[in-house]
Design an enzyme around this catalytic site. Structure first.
Site, PDB file in Angstrom:
ATOM      1  CB  THR A   1      -0.928   0.020   1.231  1.00 55.65           C
ATOM      2  OG1 THR A   1      -0.124  -0.072   2.414  1.00 55.65           O
ATOM      3  CG2 THR A   1      -1.916  -1.121   1.202  1.00 55.65           C
ATOM      4  N   GLY A   2       2.169   1.075  -0.276  1.00 54.05           N
ATOM      5  CA  GLY A   2       3.101   2.192  -0.244  1.00 54.05           C
ATOM      6  C   GLY A   2       3.142   2.917  -1.582  1.00 54.05           C
TER       7      GLY A   2
ATOM      8  CG  ASP B   1      -4.680   0.284  -2.521  1.00 58.34           C
ATOM      9  OD1 ASP B   1      -5.787   0.001  -3.038  1.00 58.34           O
ATOM     10  OD2 ASP B   1      -4.421   1.410  -2.029  1.00 58.34           O
TER      11      ASP B   1
ATOM     12  CD  GLU C   1      -1.504   4.395  -8.426  1.00 56.55           C
ATOM     13  OE1 GLU C   1      -1.400   3.410  -7.675  1.00 56.55           O
ATOM     14  OE2 GLU C   1      -1.561   5.571  -7.980  1.00 56.55           O
TER      15      GLU C   1
ATOM     16  CG  HIS D   1      -3.776   4.668  -4.912  1.00 52.21           C
ATOM     17  ND1 HIS D   1      -2.647   5.169  -5.513  1.00 52.21           N
ATOM     18  CD2 HIS D   1      -3.673   5.025  -3.598  1.00 52.21           C
ATOM     19  CE1 HIS D   1      -1.905   5.807  -4.617  1.00 52.21           C
ATOM     20  NE2 HIS D   1      -2.509   5.719  -3.441  1.00 52.21           N
TER      21      HIS D   1
ATOM     22  CB  ALA E   1      -5.042   1.355   1.132  1.00 50.22           C
ATOM     23  CD1 TRP E   2      -6.000   6.377  -1.086  1.00 50.27           C
ATOM     24  CD2 TRP E   2      -7.090   8.087  -0.166  1.00 50.27           C
ATOM     25  NE1 TRP E   2      -6.721   7.008  -2.086  1.00 50.27           N
ATOM     26  CE2 TRP E   2      -7.396   8.055  -1.545  1.00 50.27           C
ATOM     27  CE3 TRP E   2      -7.662   9.081   0.643  1.00 50.27           C
ATOM     28  CZ2 TRP E   2      -8.243   8.981  -2.144  1.00 50.27           C
ATOM     29  CZ3 TRP E   2      -8.511   9.999   0.040  1.00 50.27           C
ATOM     30  CH2 TRP E   2      -8.789   9.948  -1.335  1.00 50.27           C
TER      31      TRP E   2
END
Length: 334
Positions: free
Chosen positions: A243-244, A269, A274, A295, A297-298
């Site tokens: 997830t970084g 993720d 992107e 993308h 996760a946040w």
């Protein structure tokens, strides 16, 4: 004494579509200052449109739109850049500093959201939830001679070891949740520092852990951090979670490891580009036990609202400072 007249402050959000909840300026600005805000929110901004949209702006809000030295030099009124993210790699910080432009990020709006995503995907991978959910409706369960349907081996989470690469806010939040599930947590040794009791050199960490979660920024040293050699160090029944930043992991090497069953699963993720092109290797069908998310996760509701509030607060701070400077320049000011 009446507030001195202040010209409108041009503020532009270049990719406001990345934050659907909008910015709550009215919570941070009184009516007179709010009236001085000239705000434009663009759903997205293509590279060819950036220069025109920042040309007259005092404040630019951006999530992922890149602002290089050449673009910054074409924005003579620009005083502040607010990054709608924790990472700052999309802005030329040295150029901004030389031009007197301050750059502000939002470092801790979504740590809990990302940590929850890590644990959710870890459980989904270890328990093969996608496979078992499909089996419940595609006829396999109905055809079973037993009350249940047995498929892929379900791996335990409690009692297993999670290796975390990156000991920042998100890494520590992930560790707390993992420990709550009964996991043992180890961290990668930080470069240039003596190893703490719960830290291991990265290669040793990969070999010892049942799951690895990546939480380091993208730098020249971390690009391609997880490659063919390092994937081979991991246990064949281990899982990898990223997830970084997308470029931390070599996607071709990851696909090869999963298809050869040298790795039990991966939850990704973030990708290096992107949105990804249709021919990205991780989008190809047939890669086993790959859980790919776009993308997000946040992006819990609470995290989005916290991010929006911090951005609105940063813009409000600029307007207050600006009004104070104008007032100090009025005739008769002390």
């Amino acid at each position: 004494m009446p507030r001195p007249s202040v010209p409108a402050c041009q503020v532009v959000f270049l990719d406001a579509g990345t934050l659907p909840c909008g910015l709550p300026f009215d919570q941070y600005l009184d009516a007179p200052l709010l009236s001085q805000l000239a705000y434009q929110a663009h759903e997205r901004t293509a590279p060819a449109e950036v220069a025109a949209r920042v040309a007259q702006a005092e404040v630019v809000v951006t999530n992922k739109v890149r602002l290089g030295a050449e673009l910054l030099a074409q924005a003579p009124r620009l005083k502040r850049i607010c990054i709608a993210a924790a990472g700052m790699d999309n802005v030329d910080l040295q150029a901004a500093r030389s031009l007197g432009i301050t750059v502000h990020n939002v470092p801790d709006y979504g740590s809990d959201s990302v940590a929850e995503h890590v644990l959710a995907t870890l459980l989904a991978l270890c328990r093969h939830l996608a496979t078992y959910s499909a089996a419940a409706t595609d006829g396999r369960w109905s055809a079973s001679p037993h009350f249940c349907w047995h498929g892929p081996r379900i791996l335990p989470v409690g009692g297993s070891t999670l290796g975390i690469v990156g000991r920042g806010r998100i890494g520590q939040a992930t560790a707390r949740l993992a420990q709550g599930l009964g996991m043992r947590v180890l961290f990668a040794q930080r470069p240039g520092r003596e190893a703490a009791e719960d830290e291991r050199p990265l290669d040793d960490l990969l070999a010892q852990c049942d799951a690895i979660s990546l939480h380091v920024p993208l730098t020249p040293d971390t690009r391609g951090l997880i490659d063919t050699r390092r994937l081979a160090l991991m246990k064949p029944d281990a899982v990898l979670i990223n997830t970084g930043r997308g470029a931390l992991v070599d996607p071709h090497a990851l696909v090869a490891a999963l298809r050869a069953q040298r790795l039990a699963g991966a939850a990704i993720d973030v990708l290096e580009v992107e949105p990804p092109p249709p021919d990205h290797p991780l989008l190809a069908p047939g890669t086993p036990n790959l859980l790919l998310t776009p993308h997000v996760a946040w992006a819990s509701e609470q995290a989005q609202q916290r991010l929006a509030a911090r951005l609105a607060e940063q813009v409000a701070q600029h307007l207050r400072e600006r009004a104070t400077q104008v007032q100090a320049q009025q005739p008769g000011a002390a």
